[in-house]
Motif scaffolding. Structure first.
Motif, mmCIF file in Angstrom:
data_model
loop_
_atom_site.group_PDB
_atom_site.id
_atom_site.type_symbol
_atom_site.label_atom_id
_atom_site.label_comp_id
_atom_site.label_asym_id
_atom_site.label_seq_id
_atom_site.Cartn_x
_atom_site.Cartn_y
_atom_site.Cartn_z
ATOM 1 N N GLN A 29 -1.307 6.320 -6.592
ATOM 2 C CA GLN A 29 -1.318 7.389 -5.593
ATOM 3 C C GLN A 29 -1.309 6.830 -4.176
ATOM 4 O O GLN A 29 -1.643 5.658 -3.959
ATOM 5 C CB GLN A 29 -2.579 8.239 -5.781
ATOM 6 C CG GLN A 29 -2.622 8.956 -7.109
ATOM 7 C CD GLN A 29 -3.853 9.823 -7.191
ATOM 8 O OE1 GLN A 29 -4.889 9.382 -7.658
ATOM 9 N NE2 GLN A 29 -3.728 11.060 -6.715
ATOM 10 N N PRO A 30 -0.955 7.682 -3.221
ATOM 11 C CA PRO A 30 -1.030 7.268 -1.821
ATOM 12 C C PRO A 30 -2.425 6.736 -1.492
ATOM 13 O O PRO A 30 -3.440 7.269 -1.948
ATOM 14 C CB PRO A 30 -0.739 8.556 -1.047
ATOM 15 C CG PRO A 30 0.104 9.360 -1.978
ATOM 16 C CD PRO A 30 -0.461 9.061 -3.348
ATOM 17 N N GLY A 31 -2.447 5.664 -0.724
ATOM 18 C CA GLY A 31 -3.700 5.014 -0.361
ATOM 19 C C GLY A 31 -4.054 3.860 -1.271
ATOM 20 O O GLY A 31 -4.848 2.995 -0.898
ATOM 21 N N GLN A 32 -3.465 3.823 -2.460
ATOM 22 C CA GLN A 32 -3.722 2.709 -3.372
ATOM 23 C C GLN A 32 -2.753 1.565 -3.074
ATOM 24 O O GLN A 32 -1.687 1.771 -2.494
ATOM 25 C CB GLN A 32 -3.563 3.137 -4.831
ATOM 26 C CG GLN A 32 -4.666 4.050 -5.315
ATOM 27 C CD GLN A 32 -4.542 4.285 -6.813
ATOM 28 O OE1 GLN A 32 -3.674 5.019 -7.250
ATOM 29 N NE2 GLN A 32 -5.409 3.635 -7.576
ATOM 30 N N THR A 33 -3.140 0.377 -3.500
ATOM 31 C CA THR A 33 -2.325 -0.811 -3.285
ATOM 32 C C THR A 33 -1.744 -1.299 -4.598
ATOM 33 O O THR A 33 -2.469 -1.463 -5.583
ATOM 34 C CB THR A 33 -3.171 -1.927 -2.630
ATOM 35 O OG1 THR A 33 -3.650 -1.432 -1.376
ATOM 36 C CG2 THR A 33 -2.360 -3.180 -2.396
ATOM 37 N N ASP A 35 -2.770 -1.911 -9.798
ATOM 38 C CA ASP A 35 -3.435 -1.311 -8.638
ATOM 39 C C ASP A 35 -4.627 -2.184 -8.261
ATOM 40 O O ASP A 35 -4.895 -3.203 -8.902
ATOM 41 C CB ASP A 35 -3.822 0.153 -8.896
ATOM 42 C CG ASP A 35 -4.907 0.341 -9.949
ATOM 43 O OD1 ASP A 35 -5.624 -0.636 -10.303
ATOM 44 O OD2 ASP A 35 -5.060 1.482 -10.422
ATOM 45 N N GLN A 59 2.093 4.817 0.639
ATOM 46 C CA GLN A 59 1.840 5.820 1.665
ATOM 47 C C GLN A 59 2.673 7.063 1.367
ATOM 48 O O GLN A 59 3.804 6.965 0.904
ATOM 49 C CB GLN A 59 2.187 5.275 3.045
ATOM 50 C CG GLN A 59 1.326 4.088 3.433
ATOM 51 C CD GLN A 59 1.724 3.511 4.781
ATOM 52 O OE1 GLN A 59 2.660 3.960 5.430
ATOM 53 N NE2 GLN A 59 0.996 2.497 5.200
ATOM 54 N N ARG A 60 2.093 8.201 1.638
ATOM 55 C CA ARG A 60 2.781 9.474 1.366
ATOM 56 C C ARG A 60 4.149 9.540 2.066
ATOM 57 O O ARG A 60 5.133 9.972 1.475
ATOM 58 C CB ARG A 60 1.921 10.658 1.801
ATOM 59 C CG ARG A 60 2.543 12.006 1.451
ATOM 60 C CD ARG A 60 1.676 13.151 1.928
ATOM 61 N NE ARG A 60 0.316 12.991 1.475
ATOM 62 C CZ ARG A 60 -0.198 13.585 0.393
ATOM 63 N NH1 ARG A 60 0.540 14.379 -0.336
ATOM 64 N NH2 ARG A 60 -1.451 13.397 0.053
ATOM 65 N N THR A 72 0.855 -1.180 0.000
ATOM 66 C CA THR A 72 0.000 0.000 0.000
ATOM 67 C C THR A 72 0.896 1.237 0.000
ATOM 68 O O THR A 72 1.745 1.393 0.881
ATOM 69 C CB THR A 72 -0.943 0.006 1.217
ATOM 70 O OG1 THR A 72 -1.765 -1.166 1.152
ATOM 71 C CG2 THR A 72 -1.837 1.240 1.213
#
Length: 142
Positions: free
Chosen positions: A98-102, A125, A29-30, A27
């Motif tokens: 993007q952040p939050g995506q796996t 994704d 993460q920023r 996942t």
């Protein structure tokens, strides 16, 4: 490398064409992107600043392509049980993540020629969109 580590290294006799590699699921993460930006020297604000990313037409912060490649490299070096066995690694970055995506990276052995093993890999994704495509790795095993 210790004798114990040497004994754990993947041997070419343990590999067959069509063999699947264990997937890596990560996942995004920023904070990981910020750390990667600092480590890689790629400080482009599209990788850590939403406002900037949107100002250039992106939906928000996106991961570095090479960040996705690093996730793939982790899968391949884990398969080989020795990062030094990875002799070549290349891929195409085909979509943003993007952040939050796996990101799920998968792969399979394509061929075995002497001590050389060719691997094909890809990353998707959670919606099945290819983020990394046309991935190729070459390993040299004992």
């Amino acid at each position: 490398m210790s004798r114990e580590e040497m004994s754990r290294r993947l041997r070419v006799t343990e590999v067959t064409p069509g063999q699947k590699l264990d997937q890596v699921v990560h996942t995004v993460q920023r904070a990981g992107l910020v750390r990667y930006a600092g480590a890689s020297g790629d400080l482009n604000p599209i990788h850590w600043n939403d406002e900037w990313a949107r100002s250039v037409g992106l939906p928000g912060v996106i991961a570095h392509g090479m960040f996705s490649m690093a996730v793939a490299a982790r899968m391949i070096s884990a398969f080989a049980r020795d990062p030094a066995a990875v002799k070549r690694l290349r891929a195409r970055f085909s979509s943003m993540i993007q952040p939050g995506q796996t990101l799920t990276v998968s792969g399979e052995v394509v061929s075995v020629d002497g001590r050389r093993v060719s691997v094909r890999f890809w990353g998707e994704d959670e919606s099945g969109n290819r983020v990394v495509s046309k991935g190729e790795a070459e390993l040299e095993l004992a």
